[in-house]
Scaffold this motif. Structure first.
Motif, PDB file in Angstrom:
ATOM      1  N   MET A 212      21.336  -8.432   9.504  1.00  0.00           N
ATOM      2  CA  MET A 212      21.191  -9.645   8.065  1.00  0.00           C
ATOM      3  C   MET A 212      19.775  -9.038   8.069  1.00  0.00           C
ATOM      4  O   MET A 212      19.317  -9.495   6.497  1.00  0.00           O
ATOM      5  N   VAL A 213      19.008  -9.223   8.549  1.00  0.00           N
ATOM      6  CA  VAL A 213      17.649  -9.415   7.803  1.00  0.00           C
ATOM      7  C   VAL A 213      17.647  -7.757   7.515  1.00  0.00           C
ATOM      8  O   VAL A 213      17.163  -8.269   6.251  1.00  0.00           O
ATOM      9  N   LYS A 214      18.435  -7.141   7.869  1.00  0.00           N
ATOM     10  CA  LYS A 214      17.221  -5.985   6.577  1.00  0.00           C
ATOM     11  C   LYS A 214      18.124  -5.775   5.589  1.00  0.00           C
ATOM     12  O   LYS A 214      17.903  -5.501   4.322  1.00  0.00           O
ATOM     13  N   GLU A 215      19.194  -6.374   5.549  1.00  0.00           N
ATOM     14  CA  GLU A 215      20.079  -6.511   3.850  1.00  0.00           C
ATOM     15  C   GLU A 215      19.959  -7.574   3.523  1.00  0.00           C
ATOM     16  O   GLU A 215      18.994  -7.549   2.494  1.00  0.00           O
ATOM     17  N   MET A 216      18.740  -8.683   3.796  1.00  0.00           N
ATOM     18  CA  MET A 216      17.943  -9.352   3.232  1.00  0.00           C
ATOM     19  C   MET A 216      16.715  -9.523   2.833  1.00  0.00           C
ATOM     20  O   MET A 216      16.714  -9.614   1.355  1.00  0.00           O
ATOM     21  N   GLN A 217      16.362  -8.200   3.608  1.00  0.00           N
ATOM     22  CA  GLN A 217      14.794  -7.879   3.090  1.00  0.00           C
ATOM     23  C   GLN A 217      14.691  -6.557   4.109  1.00  0.00           C
ATOM     24  O   GLN A 217      14.312  -6.293   4.810  1.00  0.00           O
ATOM     25  N   SER A 218      15.242  -5.472   2.769  1.00  0.00           N
ATOM     26  CA  SER A 218      14.603  -3.774   3.264  1.00  0.00           C
ATOM     27  C   SER A 218      12.889  -4.252   4.318  1.00  0.00           C
ATOM     28  O   SER A 218      13.904  -2.811   4.959  1.00  0.00           O
ATOM     29  N   SER A 219      12.642  -4.043   3.387  1.00  0.00           N
ATOM     30  CA  SER A 219      10.385  -3.311   3.700  1.00  0.00           C
ATOM     31  C   SER A 219      10.735  -4.322   4.853  1.00  0.00           C
ATOM     32  O   SER A 219       9.513  -3.611   5.060  1.00  0.00           O
ATOM     33  N   ILE A 220      11.045  -5.514   5.364  1.00  0.00           N
ATOM     34  CA  ILE A 220      10.651  -6.260   6.411  1.00  0.00           C
ATOM     35  C   ILE A 220      10.586  -5.069   7.993  1.00  0.00           C
ATOM     36  O   ILE A 220      11.556  -4.318   7.861  1.00  0.00           O
ATOM     37  N   ASN A 221       9.905  -5.246   8.265  1.00  0.00           N
ATOM     38  CA  ASN A 221       9.151  -4.820  10.305  1.00  0.00           C
ATOM     39  C   ASN A 221      10.033  -5.866  10.999  1.00  0.00           C
ATOM     40  O   ASN A 221       9.448  -6.725  11.462  1.00  0.00           O
ATOM     41  N   ILE A 222      11.399  -5.472  12.075  1.00  0.00           N
ATOM     42  CA  ILE A 222      11.862  -6.526  12.837  1.00  0.00           C
ATOM     43  C   ILE A 222      10.836  -6.117  14.534  1.00  0.00           C
ATOM     44  O   ILE A 222      10.583  -5.001  14.796  1.00  0.00           O
ATOM     45  N   PHE A 223      10.494  -6.689  15.217  1.00  0.00           N
ATOM     46  CA  PHE A 223       9.928  -6.526  15.812  1.00  0.00           C
ATOM     47  C   PHE A 223      10.321  -7.598  17.458  1.00  0.00           C
ATOM     48  O   PHE A 223      10.906  -8.659  16.891  1.00  0.00           O
ATOM     49  N   SER A 224      10.753  -6.667  18.296  1.00  0.00           N
ATOM     50  CA  SER A 224      11.371  -7.015  19.920  1.00  0.00           C
ATOM     51  C   SER A 224      11.095  -5.822  20.932  1.00  0.00           C
ATOM     52  O   SER A 224      10.256  -5.043  20.202  1.00  0.00           O
ATOM     53  N   ASP A 225      11.716  -6.425  21.864  1.00  0.00           N
ATOM     54  CA  ASP A 225      11.630  -4.954  23.369  1.00  0.00           C
ATOM     55  C   ASP A 225      12.122  -3.635  21.995  1.00  0.00           C
ATOM     56  O   ASP A 225      11.267  -2.680  23.447  1.00  0.00           O
ATOM     57  N   ALA A 226      12.290  -4.270  21.696  1.00  0.00           N
ATOM     58  CA  ALA A 226      13.487  -2.616  21.260  1.00  0.00           C
ATOM     59  C   ALA A 226      13.777  -2.243  19.994  1.00  0.00           C
ATOM     60  O   ALA A 226      14.499  -1.836  19.344  1.00  0.00           O
ATOM     61  N   GLY A 227      12.542  -2.657  19.540  1.00  0.00           N
ATOM     62  CA  GLY A 227      12.666  -2.924  18.356  1.00  0.00           C
ATOM     63  C   GLY A 227      13.776  -3.583  17.260  1.00  0.00           C
ATOM     64  O   GLY A 227      13.759  -4.314  17.234  1.00  0.00           O
ATOM     65  N   PRO A 228      14.566  -3.018  16.231  1.00  0.00           N
ATOM     66  CA  PRO A 228      14.351  -1.420  15.440  1.00  0.00           C
ATOM     67  C   PRO A 228      13.122  -1.075  14.877  1.00  0.00           C
ATOM     68  O   PRO A 228      12.235  -0.037  14.789  1.00  0.00           O
ATOM     69  N   ASP A 229      11.645  -1.593  14.364  1.00  0.00           N
ATOM     70  CA  ASP A 229      10.623  -1.236  13.771  1.00  0.00           C
ATOM     71  C   ASP A 229       9.457  -1.498  14.233  1.00  0.00           C
ATOM     72  O   ASP A 229       8.539  -0.674  14.446  1.00  0.00           O
ATOM     73  N   VAL A 230       9.298  -2.318  15.023  1.00  0.00           N
ATOM     74  CA  VAL A 230       7.875  -2.475  16.438  1.00  0.00           C
ATOM     75  C   VAL A 230       8.274  -2.460  17.538  1.00  0.00           C
ATOM     76  O   VAL A 230       9.526  -3.637  17.518  1.00  0.00           O
ATOM     77  N   ARG A 231       7.850  -2.428  18.554  1.00  0.00           N
ATOM     78  CA  ARG A 231       7.984  -2.411  20.230  1.00  0.00           C
ATOM     79  C   ARG A 231       6.637  -3.191  20.603  1.00  0.00           C
ATOM     80  O   ARG A 231       6.165  -3.506  20.598  1.00  0.00           O
ATOM     81  N   TRP A 232       7.544  -4.113  21.419  1.00  0.00           N
ATOM     82  CA  TRP A 232       6.469  -4.858  22.219  1.00  0.00           C
ATOM     83  C   TRP A 232       5.970  -3.716  23.785  1.00  0.00           C
ATOM     84  O   TRP A 232       6.300  -2.572  23.544  1.00  0.00           O
ATOM     85  N   VAL A 233       4.639  -3.648  23.659  1.00  0.00           N
ATOM     86  CA  VAL A 233       3.753  -2.839  24.632  1.00  0.00           C
ATOM     87  C   VAL A 233       3.962  -3.274  25.587  1.00  0.00           C
ATOM     88  O   VAL A 233       3.420  -2.502  26.691  1.00  0.00           O
TER      89      VAL A 233
END
Length: 492
Positions: A212-233
């Motif tokens: 849903m996030v990508k559908e609404m804003q395709s250029s956004i970076n999603i952060f979580s433990d597993a990404g999909p765009d940015v991961r926790w260190v």
């Protein structure tokens, strides 16, 4: 007649010699990328280097780090709240993206949500008509050059739907939609995997949320433990692994799983997904403001910088506003010191006053991939590429006049072509001063002692595909020197 004919032939030959052949005008194509590679949004995010967290909410007023969800909204009353000061503080620290905790684990929302009354609408602040998210977005737009991200905690200790899978996931997704519809372009959305041991069993529908996030804003970076765009260190100290790959295999990860922190910290050279690490750390001991706490000192902040930005990460610096709604002057002062230290060190690059040579170069002398590219200002799309037929790969910097005096070595890869370098070494006047593994977008080596040398050589020992280097720098960091630090010729 014959003499005139002969002179015409000679003139024609000389004219043809001045016209370049079609073959000489052809450029050497770049090498193939080594997959996976970053998206345009991930490249933009990586170039920010330092971004800022604003942990602000009910915990600010209860002197706690993790609220219960039972707090009275009347406690929230930041009488001097000024998000323009927040944005100004960030911009003056060199930050171009700020992320606000729109809702933390206690469930109190900093915007007037249509799906709960546990928000600013039930507080005395602005007689229930305030909206911190709107204020921050407007302040960033008015200032210019600063983008906004939002944190929305999946764990909600207030809402009674928590623990009921379908009901809570619908509620959470509705709040996500509110934030992404109402507040314009959001550059990063933060999904925290933290959940207390006493929390009810709850399955988060992450894939539905992400979709849903990508559908609404395709250029956004999603952060979580597993990404999909940015991961926790993998930690909250702001330190990446000494080996730090931007690549991982997302199928091996599950959000909130403590068993994956080592994998998150170092990444995976065989990873099939480009999910670079973000180092989150607070300028203070806690994430939220507490009157009795003070910011970390400058040496601590610089150590964090070298072990995050200097290890292929983006540094997410938390600077918590206080209970009046302002960033404390002590924190602003420390950020000013930090920015000055970084600028002092990296505004001068000794490598700029060197002649550069390499073991080989793709396409020959005029192929466009010569070692001189490591000295220009483009750290993404101009780079040195060696000839594929040569077994050893190195770049050498030689001082044009006098020696070089430095204690920081900087190496960068053009990550748009993939992350490649597996092992490398750095030599000063023939003596090894660095033995390293990955490089990525930026690798910084803060040496134990000052080095004086006439020649610095970077050797690439192992790489995924052909090694590419976009930049090499030599810098002097006066803030890393202890009293009595010696200067040694070519030795660390």
């Amino acid at each position: 007649m014959h003499k005139l004919y002969f002179l015409c032939i000679i003139a024609l030959v000389k004219l043809l010699e001045r016209i370049p052949s079609c073959t000489s005008r052809l450029s050497t194509p770049p090498p193939l990328p080594v997959l996976p590679i970053p998206t345009a949004s991930q490249l933009k995010w990586q170039q920010r280097e330092i971004i800022m967290f604003f942990h602000f909410g009910m915990n600010t007023f209860t002197d706690s780090e993790r609220g219960t969800g039972q707090e009275n909204p009347n406690l929230f009353n930041p009488t001097r709240l000024d998000t323009r000061q927040w944005v100004k503080t960030a911009a003056e620290a060199g930050v171009s993206l700020v992320i606000l905790t729109a809702k933390h684990h206690d469930g109190f929302c900093l915007w007037p949500s249509d799906y709960t009354n546990h928000s600013v609408v039930s507080s005395p602040w602005k007689n229930g008509h305030g909206d911190v998210v709107t204020d921050l977005v407007n302040a960033a737009q008015d200032h210019g050059g600063v983008d906004v991200g939002l944190y929305l905690s999946p764990w909600d200790r207030h809402d009674g739907r928590y623990g009921k899978n379908d009901e809570y996931n619908e509620f959470y997704l509705a709040q996500l939609q509110e934030l992404l519809k109402r507040y314009g372009i959001i550059q990063e959305i933060w999904f925290d995997g933290a959940k207390g041991e006493d929390a009810p069993n709850m399955t988060y529908y992450f894939e539905e949320w992400f979709g849903m996030v990508k559908e609404m804003q395709s250029s956004i970076n999603i952060f979580s433990d597993a990404g999909p765009d940015v991961r926790w260190v993998g930690n909250e100290q702001g330190f990446a692994g000494n080996t730090s790959w931007s690549t991982i295999n997302r199928t091996l990860l599950s959000i909130g799983n403590p068993g994956i922190v080592g994998y998150l910290n170092s990444g995976d050279p065989l990873g099939t997904d480009w999910v670079p690490p973000e180092c989150d750390v607070s300028i203070r001991p806690g994430w939220f403001w507490h009157a009795y706490e003070r910011p970390k000192d400058l040496p601590q902040l610089l150590e964090i910088y070298y072990n995050s930005v200097g290890r292929n990460c983006v540094l997410l610096f938390n600077v918590p506003p206080n209970s009046t709604g302002l960033i404390s002057e002590t924190d602003i002062q420390r950020l000013t010191e930090f920015k000055k230290a970084i600028d002092t060190t990296f505004s001068t690059d000794l490598a700029e006053k060197t002649s550069v040579s390499a073991s080989s170069q793709r396409g020959g002398e005029n192929g466009g991939f010569g070692p001189e590219n490591v000295l220009d200002d483009d750290n993404l799309w101009t780079y040195w590429a060696p000839d594929e037929t040569w077994g050893q790969h190195w770049i050498e910097l030689k001082a044009i006049s006098g020696g070089m005096r430095f204690n920081v070595v900087r190496i960068q890869e053009p990550i748009g072509m993939g992350q490649r370098i597996v092992r490398h070494e750095v030599y000063a006047d023939g003596k090894m001063i660095v033995e390293g593994t990955t490089v990525g977008y930026k690798r910084l080596y803060r040496l134990g002692e000052v080095v004086e040398a006439d020649v610095v050589k970077v050797r690439i020992l192992e790489s995924r595909g052909l090694p590419l280097v976009s930049s090499i720098g030599l810098h002097f960091d006066p803030f890393g020197l202890s009293n009595g630090t010696s200067v040694q010729k070519g030795v660390v």
